[in-house]
Design an enzyme around this catalytic site. Structure first.
Site: not given
Ligand SMILES: Cc1cc2nc3c(=O)[nH]c(=O)nc-3n(C[C@H](O)[C@H](O)[C@H](O)COP(=O)(O)OP(=O)(O)OC[C@H]3O[C@@H](n4cnc5c(N)ncnc54)[C@H](O)[C@@H]3O)c2cc1C
Length: 597
Positions: A439-441
């Site tokens: 998550y968050e890239g």
């Protein structure tokens, strides 16, 4: 059940002997960071981590979150623990005093956050996301929005979320479809479905403030047509009291691999009332305030979980009796020696210990740069620090999470079969840490950001600043014979590998972008190792000085030097392998036709 012991001595060593934060008087607020002050704050934070948060980590994992008639129930004990954090003012530590915060440094916040996250990552995500929502509204909200939402987010009475992802778009947000219809009163009606929204619904706070990306009717296609909206779960009356329920509901809570105690929600918006934050169609820019902060927070999660896993692995290796030391029995009176006598178990543990100790210093240094960006007296230093933070954000996120996950796995390995059994808690560390790389890239996206955007930024000025800093540090310490062979030389070599990789990208990447992108994750790791090498060199300098001056416990400082030498001699040489991979360019990665996979 696994336990957590706050590493207070290590933080004192990092903050006051290695980074000497109390000398950084040009950064506003640092004058108050005396050893007594940071010691008192960290001791209080560590006590909560060890005595309140850690005991709920495993039970939270087993119980998970339950969706009942649109309401999400968090596991037993979470409400009380969250209330305790709120009452203690922990969520407001770093926030603006104008909105009820305590205005403390990002540095102290990072140390507190790492300990509390190590103790219970899933629980700390509720306040972590709230802080991100606070920062985005603080930077981009109107005065009225700030007055309405910030005091409640700062106090933790309300929590916040970030709503980007939809079923058909995660990395590629330009595809998003959630719609925003302008209304006569200046508000918007938001309609669409967001998936995987962390802390989207729960029973810990009175209200939940969603920051939502959506497309205003008639906006351009792609990422140029995305705007940011603030959408509260309960509408807020003029006097600040809670009004009607807004048109947003949680329709699903995901069953997932880890962080069971943090609700991952599908959020359905049906003509929900929202208000524009920042400018129309500039929503991604505004959301990046929250995303950049979240990326640093996720990097911290990777480090934090690995640190908790390591502590438990080290304790187990001292107790579990198995086999004999090859050089002769270490404990002849016992039926066998403890695991810690075996070279390979020590390798597993030293990989972890050298990462955890070095990572704490690396993260603390980045947090100091964040403080310098916001509070340094000299505007030129503020700008320089901002460039460095932007450059290092994907490294913190990508490197600390990849290594954090790998090393949580090594901690599990120390437990042998018991590590695979849920009861010991080692499996939970591995499962929890796994999401940090996604998550968050995901890591690949961080590497793309690093190589594609951050390296060429300002004609390469930020990376040049980094190289000059490392070079300057080596030069300033070259007469220190305690550092020369084991620290400065390997750091110099690793830094040269990083420079060679950057030059390769500039030359080969101009001709074929895939030549750079094929090696981008290797570059991210290479960069991370150089940062860790720098961190270890700084720690070695502080430890050597303390030994020379005879201050403190010599065993402690000798252990730092031994662990540092381990990193520099056994881990840091990985930079050469990463460089060799990078220099193979695009062909090995791109030559195989898609149909041959
Ligand atoms: C537990 C959990 C919590 C989450 N919390 C939130 C939240 O609070 N808010 C929110 O908005 N979202 C949240 N997410 C969503 C998360 O941020 C996305 O899952 C993540 O960004 C990846 O997007 P995706 O799943 O669509 O993968 P995809 O975009 O389909 O990517 C799949 C893979 O391809 C790679 N890839 C994609 N494009 C490229 C490219 N151009 N170059 C190189 N590689 C590429 C990715 O790195 C990844 O490895 C959460 C997800 C989970 C599982």
């Amino acid at each position: 059940m696994p336990s957590y012991e706050p590493p207070l001595k290590d933080y004192r060593f990092i903050l006051h002997e290695t980074l000497k934060v109390h000398d950084e008087t040009a950064i506003g607020g640092y004058e108050e960071l005396t050893a007594d002050f940071t010691g008192a704050v960290l001791e209080a934070a560590g006590k909560i981590a060890a005595e309140v948060l850690a005991p709920l980590n495993q039970s939270g994992d087993v119980q998970g979150c339950r969706l009942e008639n649109g309401v999400v129930r968090t596991p037993d004990g979470f409400r009380d623990a969250f209330a305790l954090l709120r009452e203690g003012g922990w969520p407001s530590m770093e926030c603006d005093p104008d909105y009820g915060g305590q205005g403390m440094s990002a540095l102290l916040g990072a140390c507190v956050g790492t300990m509390q996250t190590a103790a219970n990552m899933a629980l700390m995500m509720y306040s972590g996301l709230t802080h991100g929502a606070y920062s985005a509204l603080h930077a981009h909200g109107t005065e009225a929005q700030k007055a309405t939402y910030l005091p409640k987010l700062v106090s933790g009475t309300w929590t916040g979320t970030m709503n980007l992802t939809e079923a058909h778009c995660g990395t590629d947000l330009g595809l998003l479809r959630t719609r925003a219809e302008p209304q006569d009163d200046g508000s918007y009606h938001i309609t669409g479905s967001k998936i995987f929204i962390s802390a989207g619904e729960h029973d810990l706070a009175e209200n939940i403030i969603h920051l939502v990306l959506a497309r205003i009717k008639g906006a351009p296609e792609g990422s140029k047509g995305i705007s940011l909206f603030v959408v509260p779960k309960f509408l807020v009356n003029e006097d600040g009291s809670l009004g009607e329920r807004n048109g947003v509901v949680c329709s699903k809570v995901e069953e997932k691999m880890g962080i069971h105690a943090n609700a991952t929600c599908t959020m359905d918006y049906d003509n929900a009332v929202g208000w524009l934050v920042g400018e129309e169609n500039k929503g991604l820019r505004a959301m990046f305030t929250m995303m950049n902060e979240a990326r640093l927070l996720v990097g911290m999660q990777g480090l934090a979980v690995a640190s908790a896993a390591y502590q438990n692995a080290a304790a187990y290796a001292r107790e579990r009796l198995q086999g004999r030391a090859v050089t002769g029995a270490a404990n002849p009176d016992d039926p066998a020696d403890p695991l810690i006598v075996h070279a390979d178990v020590r390798r597993l543990l030293l990989d972890q210990k050298s990462f955890v100790d070095g990572g704490r210093t690396f993260l603390s240094w980045v947090a100091m740069l964040i403080d310098a960006e916001k509070r340094h007296a000299d505007p030129a230093m503020r700008e320089k620090a901002a460039d460095m933070v932007a450059l290092l954000t994907p490294v913190v996120k990508g490197f600390l999470t990849e290594e954090g996950y790998r090393l949580a796995g090594q901690a599990q390995q120390v437990f042998g079969g018991a590590g695979y059994i849920e009861e010991t808690g080692m499996s939970q560390f591995v499962r929890d840490a796994r999401i940090t790389m996604i998550y968050e890239g995901a890591t690949g996206v961080q590497a793309l950001d690093l190589v594609g955007r951050k390296l060429p930024q300002k004609m390469g000025q930020p990376i040049m600043t980094f190289f000059e800093y490392v070079k300057g540090y080596i030069k300033a310490n070259e007469d220190d014979l305690t550092l020369a062979k084991h620290f400065l030389e390997p750091l110099k070599k690793a830094s040269k590998d990083l420079q060679a990789a950057a030059v390769f990208f500039m030359q080969a990447g101009m001709k074929n972008p895939n030549a750079a992108l094929a090696g981008s994750v290797d570059f991210l790791h290479l960069f991370g190792h150089v940062c860790m090498g720098l961190a270890w060199t700084k720690m070695a300098k502080a430890a050597s000085l303390a030994l020379r001056e005879g201050t403190g416990d010599p065993d402690y400082y000798n252990a730092k030097l031994t662990t540092g030498r381990y990193y520099m001699s056994r881990i840091l040489p990985e930079t050469a392998l990463r460089l060799a991979r990078i220099e193979t360019g695009a062909e090995p990665v791109m030559d195989l036709p898609a149909e041959a996979f």
